[in-house]
Design an enzyme around this catalytic site. Structure first.
Site, PDB file in Angstrom:
ATOM      1  N   ASN A 291       0.860  -1.189   0.000  1.00  0.00           N
ATOM      2  CA  ASN A 291       0.000   0.000   0.000  1.00  0.00           C
ATOM      3  C   ASN A 291       0.898   1.242   0.000  1.00  0.00           C
ATOM      4  O   ASN A 291       1.396   1.662   1.034  1.00  0.00           O
ATOM      5  CB  ASN A 291      -0.900  -0.023   1.249  1.00  0.00           C
TER       6      ASN A 291
ATOM      7  N   GLY B 107       2.000   3.079  10.899  1.00  0.00           N
ATOM      8  CA  GLY B 107       2.937   4.185  10.696  1.00  0.00           C
ATOM      9  C   GLY B 107       3.579   4.707  11.966  1.00  0.00           C
ATOM     10  O   GLY B 107       4.135   5.807  11.975  1.00  0.00           O
TER      11      GLY B 107
ATOM     12  N   SER C 111       3.131  -1.146  10.743  1.00  0.00           N
ATOM     13  CA  SER C 111       4.574  -1.027  10.980  1.00  0.00           C
ATOM     14  C   SER C 111       5.327  -2.338  10.753  1.00  0.00           C
ATOM     15  O   SER C 111       6.252  -2.660  11.499  1.00  0.00           O
ATOM     16  CB  SER C 111       4.843  -0.487  12.390  1.00  0.00           C
TER      17      SER C 111
HETATM   18  P1  PGA Z   1       2.499   0.970   7.856  1.00  0.00           P
HETATM   19  O1  PGA Z   1       1.076   1.085   7.168  1.00  0.00           O
HETATM   20  O2  PGA Z   1       3.112  -0.338   7.401  1.00  0.00           O
HETATM   21  O3  PGA Z   1       3.267   2.169   7.372  1.00  0.00           O
HETATM   22  O4  PGA Z   1       2.262   0.994   9.323  1.00  0.00           O
HETATM   23  C1  PGA Z   1       0.220  -0.022   7.085  1.00  0.00           C
HETATM   24  C2  PGA Z   1      -1.054   0.394   6.425  1.00  0.00           C
HETATM   25  O5  PGA Z   1      -1.466   1.543   6.585  1.00  0.00           O
HETATM   26  O6  PGA Z   1      -1.688  -0.387   5.724  1.00  0.00           O
END
Ligand code: PGA
Length: 231
Positions: free
Chosen positions: A8, A159, A189
């Protein structure tokens, strides 16, 4: 079943050239590349192994809906998957009822839906029971499981560099599967250092990767890890 890894990209990168380069670098089997809308077509054109996904969809087929993109438009572009109900969209005002309409419209068009669910920090702090109640409520709006994948993404883990405990993520995946028997991914994350701890859980069918998916080296390592997990 092979583990699936979803990239994503969110609102990255800025240009079509960068998007095409990134797509070529991440074009592996059992991967779904999910670029921003303006790059769907050029990314589609370079993919040989990965599938194509979109980050959102509207619930009507056509009409006076400024700024929206319909499931039919996506399907005609060669999009196979669509993310619905991401917490970053819920935060902008999407509620469970709207998300359920999007899920239904996408399914009716033949798109595979990656529905995101997950609890915010204040619910997590109340304990596991509160988490389960919260997630079951999010799922209660979904009436059809055809072509459905669920991504368990605790909001506080997205995130932030914080992860769910893999054992607890597997436990929540089972709670979800009791209600809706479909593949359940984990997201929040994830990176090449923690991917294995989630992927080795039999309850977890793959990962929904945000930040790490715009770093092709890091993402490549995660795909390699997924490939070596015996399931
Ligand atoms: P992240 O995002 O891996 O940056 O935490 C995951 C997501 O929003 O699907």
């Amino acid at each position: 079943m092979k583990k699936i890894i979803i990239a994503n990209w969110k609102m990255n990168p800025s240009t079509e050239g960068e998007a095409v380069k990134l797509a070529k670098a991440e074009d592996e089997k059992n991967v779904v590349i999910v670029p921003p809308f303006p790059f769907l077509k050029s990314v589609k054109n370079v993919l040989r192994n990965a599938s194509l996904g979109a980050q959102d969809v509207f619930y009507e087929k056509e009409g006076a809906y400024t700024g929206e993109v319909s499931p039919v438009m996506l399907e005609k572009l060669g999009v196979a998957y669509v993310i619905v109900g991401h917490s970053e969209r819920r935060r902008l005002g999407e509620d469970d009822a709207m998300i359920a309409k999007k899920v239904r419209a996408a399914m009716d068009t033949g798109l595979k839906v990656i529905l995101c669910v997950g609890e915010p920090l204040n619910v997590r702090r109340k304990g596991k029971r509160a988490v389960d109640v919260f997630i079951k409520k999010q799922l209660s709006y979904i009436k059809n499981k055809k072509n459905l994948i669920i991504a368990y993404e605790p909001v506080w883990a997205i995130g932030t560099g914080k992860n769910a405990d893999p054992d607890d993520a597997a436990r929540v995946a089972e709670v979800i599967r009791k209600k809706l028997p479909v593949p359940v991914l984990y997201g929040g994350s994830t990176n090449s250092r923690n991917a294995k701890s989630f992927l080795e859980k039999k309850e977890i069918a793959g990962l929904l990767v945000g930040g790490a998916s715009i770093d092709p080296r890091e993402f490549g390592k995660m795909v390699t890890i997924a490939r070596h997990i015996r399931s």
